[in-house]
Design a protein around this motif. Structure first.
Motif, mmCIF file in Angstrom:
data_model
loop_
_atom_site.group_PDB
_atom_site.id
_atom_site.type_symbol
_atom_site.label_atom_id
_atom_site.label_comp_id
_atom_site.label_asym_id
_atom_site.label_seq_id
_atom_site.Cartn_x
_atom_site.Cartn_y
_atom_site.Cartn_z
ATOM 1 N N PRO A 152 -19.848 -3.567 -26.019
ATOM 2 C CA PRO A 152 -18.413 -3.265 -26.088
ATOM 3 C C PRO A 152 -17.769 -3.894 -27.318
ATOM 4 O O PRO A 152 -18.245 -4.898 -27.849
ATOM 5 C CB PRO A 152 -17.851 -3.862 -24.795
ATOM 6 N N LEU A 153 -16.681 -3.295 -27.752
ATOM 7 C CA LEU A 153 -15.912 -3.842 -28.873
ATOM 8 C C LEU A 153 -15.337 -5.212 -28.492
ATOM 9 O O LEU A 153 -15.119 -5.500 -27.316
ATOM 10 C CB LEU A 153 -14.763 -2.904 -29.235
ATOM 11 N N PRO A 154 -15.092 -6.083 -29.483
ATOM 12 C CA PRO A 154 -14.434 -7.359 -29.194
ATOM 13 C C PRO A 154 -13.113 -7.135 -28.474
ATOM 14 O O PRO A 154 -12.450 -6.117 -28.656
ATOM 15 C CB PRO A 154 -14.219 -7.952 -30.595
ATOM 16 N N LYS A 155 -12.744 -8.108 -27.651
ATOM 17 C CA LYS A 155 -11.526 -7.985 -26.846
ATOM 18 C C LYS A 155 -10.280 -8.303 -27.664
ATOM 19 O O LYS A 155 -10.313 -9.119 -28.596
ATOM 20 C CB LYS A 155 -11.600 -8.918 -25.624
ATOM 21 N N SER A 156 -9.191 -7.696 -27.277
ATOM 22 C CA SER A 156 -7.913 -7.922 -27.944
ATOM 23 C C SER A 156 -7.407 -9.339 -27.640
ATOM 24 O O SER A 156 -7.684 -9.911 -26.584
ATOM 25 C CB SER A 156 -6.890 -6.892 -27.474
ATOM 26 N N SER A 157 -6.667 -9.869 -28.587
ATOM 27 C CA SER A 157 -6.063 -11.201 -28.398
ATOM 28 C C SER A 157 -4.629 -11.096 -27.881
ATOM 29 O O SER A 157 -3.966 -12.120 -27.697
ATOM 30 C CB SER A 157 -6.071 -11.964 -29.727
#
Length: 778
Positions: A705-710
């Motif tokens: 999965p893509l990195p998570k949003s901050s």
């Protein structure tokens, strides 16, 4: 006691201003770039480590003995300024006066000379001592923030900020003293402060920008900190400042102290002989120059006021310009596209566009400038479509993506070269819509304006490029050395000179031979897009290929794959402008004996635009380019004799048509806080956003999965890949919550993810739906 907010000036005919004259001559600035006020700084966390008052007085004395002119400033209990010049320690013992009661006292003269006479004051060194750090630290805003608030201040009350509390944004603990040192380079500015002025406001509005302009904030930190404290209230109901001095702390005149006067006068003559001359010899000169000196002083103050008004007016003008360009980033981009350092260097055309009242006025200004350029170049006048000026002012100049050929302006040949009649028809329609009696929403009108392309045949490609050349020459103010202007100027002749080679050269798809002109437009658009994108990303711009296409058809490039561009633009045109392209192909196959005139250009419109927005009924059906196909010159078909119309019986109402597949328009948003390194990393991966996002979502091709949003509330949701790597997306994106300025850590995390996983996903053949910005959410 008189103050030195402005130099003491005697009645006309009796005095001059020798101190002011002296500090206005830069040749008298001994320190120059070696200036520093760091010894007066006070650490906010430890005043006990600050330089002691005795050391400071010795520093002033040494500078005086070395003929360095500076001033010592103090604010009294009403905030009024007093400036004491040439401060030094009295040393009567060196002339034999031992045990004198005034030995070691600190002295300076107040204001400018009066009739050649100076007035000395004792500056206290104890009980109280203004050289000591103030008793308490205070929370102050940063200098830039206070400067910004000062520019907005327009009240009669004294300018103040605060008080501030711990935890307030942008505040820091600040310490200072009750005196400040005025270096030679700023003496004339402080001497110009009127007696009744708000000294603190004057500093932040007029003097602080001068310090910034000279890049001296570090060297003058103690001076800036003094006025940060002076502007800041220490209590909500406060009426004074922590750096103000009460009457007991202010200097006192030396009076009839003959010993001190004699010693002081001899020292002044040695340190500053051009100022402190023999009074008898200078008397006549002073008398003759008094009125001129007073007028000079008046002029200096008037100039300060004029400069202040100019600065205020410039700030208002900049605010208006930023409103037109939708922000500073676009204004910066315009300067970079034209290779200008700043706003002031832009050609006059742009200043006129910034000042225009609306879209119509801006288009008229642009077209007038184009006519003037064409006249000077002895070339045919080019024409533009309504809204072209706003596109230049508010958006990228290149095609923002291969799937959106209707975007861009100066770097997109599909937006060049409409025939004169086509442009006029479009302008007439725009005027009808601007009257407000047509029931079309703003979104619909915007879509209509964006839905027009211009297709050009090979026979008229030289005319197309000539129009682009004139457009760029106009935008640059006639700069023929600009790389794009130079490229188009040279390239237009090469296309015409190699027309036969281009026409005979094999194409990858022979069925596209009758739209070679459109293929050239795409190729040229990609070449200009590369240059334009480099300006957006603030990277070194590539050299424009002056032999574009020519090098392939003359067998000089070594490219055996043909010259056609590898891009989805042609597929988009065929899908979304298919009917227009069909008419274009048909028109291109007609024999020349059919009397073609003007540039053989077809206006392509999005299929179903007219029926969707009801333009035929709204405008009355008399606009020649409002069908669902395109507009082509009426002279293409041979004219037949007019036949009388037979009145046909009214036909029954047709059955309702099935709903058409309408192109979904999206609102593009730009990520101005770009990361060039991340953008290059993505470009080098040769990956497609839609395919990579889908693989990351489904776990395909071993892609995590893509990195998570901050962003708070979305820390379990993925980042928006388009926003960070393509630097644009649309407002309808499923990950719109992530359309924020990313931290350096997040950018680095995404860059690492792209390096490790993006290349795992194979490229796919895009099957573009009618409309929709596929790259944004797929």
């Amino acid at each position: 006691m008189a103050t030195a907010g402005a130099p003491n000036i005697a009645p006309a005919g009796t005095s001059s201003n020798p101190i002011l004259d002296y500090v206005q001559n830069n040749d008298n600035d001994i320190l120059g770039n070696n200036l520093t006020l760091r010894s007066l700084e006070v650490d906010a966390t430890g005043a006990q480590t600050a330089v002691q008052p005795a050391t400071l007085r010795d520093e002033f004395t040494q500078e005086f003995l070395n003929s360095i002119m500076n001033g010592l400033g103090m604010l009294d209990d009403q905030g009024r300024l007093s400036i004491f010049f040439a401060p030094t320690t009295v040393t009567l013992s060196v002339i034999g006066l031992r045990n004198h009661p005034d030995e070691g006292k600190f002295i300076g003269f107040l204001g400018d000379l009066l009739n050649g006479v100076h007035f000395d004051y004792f500056i206290k060194t104890q009980n109280p001592c203004p050289f000591q750090p103030i008793a308490n630290t205070i929370l102050c805003l940063a200098a830039d923030d206070i400067h910004g608030q000062a520019l907005q201040h327009n009240g009669q009350a004294r300018f103040t900020v605060g008080p501030h509390q711990a935890g307030d944004a942008g505040v820091t603990l600040t310490h200072s003293r009750k005196i400040f040192k005025i270096p030679f380079t700023l003496l004339q500015q402080f001497m110009a402060i009127p007696d009744d002025a708000d000294v603190t406001l004057y500093f932040w509005v007029t003097i602080f920008p001068l310090i910034q302009a000279e890049n001296m904030e570090t060297e003058m930190k103690s001076l800036i900190d003094y006025f940060r404290v002076a502007a800041t209230l220490d209590a909500a109901a406060g009426t004074s400042s922590l750096v103000w001095n009460n009457a007991a702390a202010m200097p006192t005149p030396i009076g009839r102290n003959a010993d001190v006067i004699e010693r002081r006068t001899s020292q002044l003559k040695r340190s500053f002989p051009t100022i402190f001359v023999d009074r008898a010899a200078a008397s006549q000169v002073q008398q003759m120059g008094a009125m001129a000196a007073a007028q000079d002083r008046h002029n200096a103050v008037a100039q300060e006021q004029l400069n202040f008004m100019k600065n205020q007016k410039a700030a208002e003008k900049l605010s208006k310009i930023l409103k037109v360009t939708h922000g500073a980033p676009q204004l910066d981009l315009i300067c970079r596209m034209l290779l200008k350092a700043n706003l002031q260097d832009l050609p006059k055309l742009w200043r006129d566009l910034f000042d225009a009242k609306d879209t119509t006025a801006r288009d008229e200004i642009l077209n007038r400038a184009l006519r003037e350029t064409a006249f000077q170049e002895r070339l045919e006048v080019p024409h533009t479509m309504p809204g072209t000026a706003d596109k230049l002012l508010q958006a990228y100049w290149h095609m923002v993506s291969s799937d959106e050929p209707e975007t861009g302006s100066a770097c997109n040949p599909f937006q060049w070269c409409p025939a004169k009649r086509m442009a006029k028809d479009a302008q007439d329609t725009a005027k009808i819509y601007s009257k407000g009696n047509i029931k079309v929403t703003a979104e619909e009108q915007k879509a209509l304006e964006k839905s027009t392309l211009f297709f050009c045949h090979l026979d008229h490609m030289e005319n197309l490029i000539r129009h682009g050349y004139l457009l760029w020459l106009t935008l640059t103010g006639g700069d023929k050395a600009h790389p794009v202007v130079k490229f188009l100027s040279e390239y237009r002749g090469k296309i015409g000179g190699n027309r036969d080679r281009i026409e005979r050269f094999p194409l990858r798809d022979s069925s596209d031979r009758d739209i070679i002109g459109v293929l050239i437009q795409i190729k040229l658009a990609k070449e200009l897009e590369g240059w334009s994108r480099a300006q957006v990303m603030q990277e070194p711009a590539p050299i424009l290929n002056g032999d574009l296409i020519i090098d392939v058809v003359t067998d000089q490039s070594g490219n055996s794959n043909g010259w056609e561009p590898w891009t989805s633009t042609l597929g988009t045109i065929k899908a979304d402008y298919g009917e227009s392209l069909k008419v274009f192909r048909s028109a291109g196959r007609r024999p020349a004996t059919w009397g073609l005139q003007d540039d053989l250009t077809v206006v392509g419109t999005l299929t179903d635009n007219v029926s969707r927005f009801g333009m035929v009924s709204a405008v009355g059906g008399n606009q020649t380019w409002q069908d669902d196909v395109s507009h082509i010159p009426e002279e293409i078909a041979p004219r037949a004799p007019a036949m009388p119309r037979a009145r046909a019986p009214r036909a029954p109402a047709p059955a309702p048509a099935p709903p058409s597949r309408e192109r979904t328009r999206t609102t593009e948003v730009i990520n101005w806080a770009t990361d060039a390194d991340l953008g290059r990393t993505w470009k080098n991966s040769s990956a497609q956003c839609g395919a990579v996002k889908q693989a990351a979502k489904r776990g395909e091709h071993e892609v995590p999965p893509l990195p998570k949003s901050s962003v708070a509330g979305h820390t379990s949701d993925p980042m928006c890949l388009n926003w960070s790597v393509l630097h644009k997306c649309n407002a309808e994106c499923n990950e719109a919550y992530d359309h924020v300025e990313q931290s350096a850590e997040k950018k680095e995390e995404l860059k690492k993810w792209v390096l490790e996983h993006a290349s795992k996903v194979p490229a796919r053949q895009r099957r573009r739906r009618r409309g929709g910005n596929q790259a944004a959410n797929e």
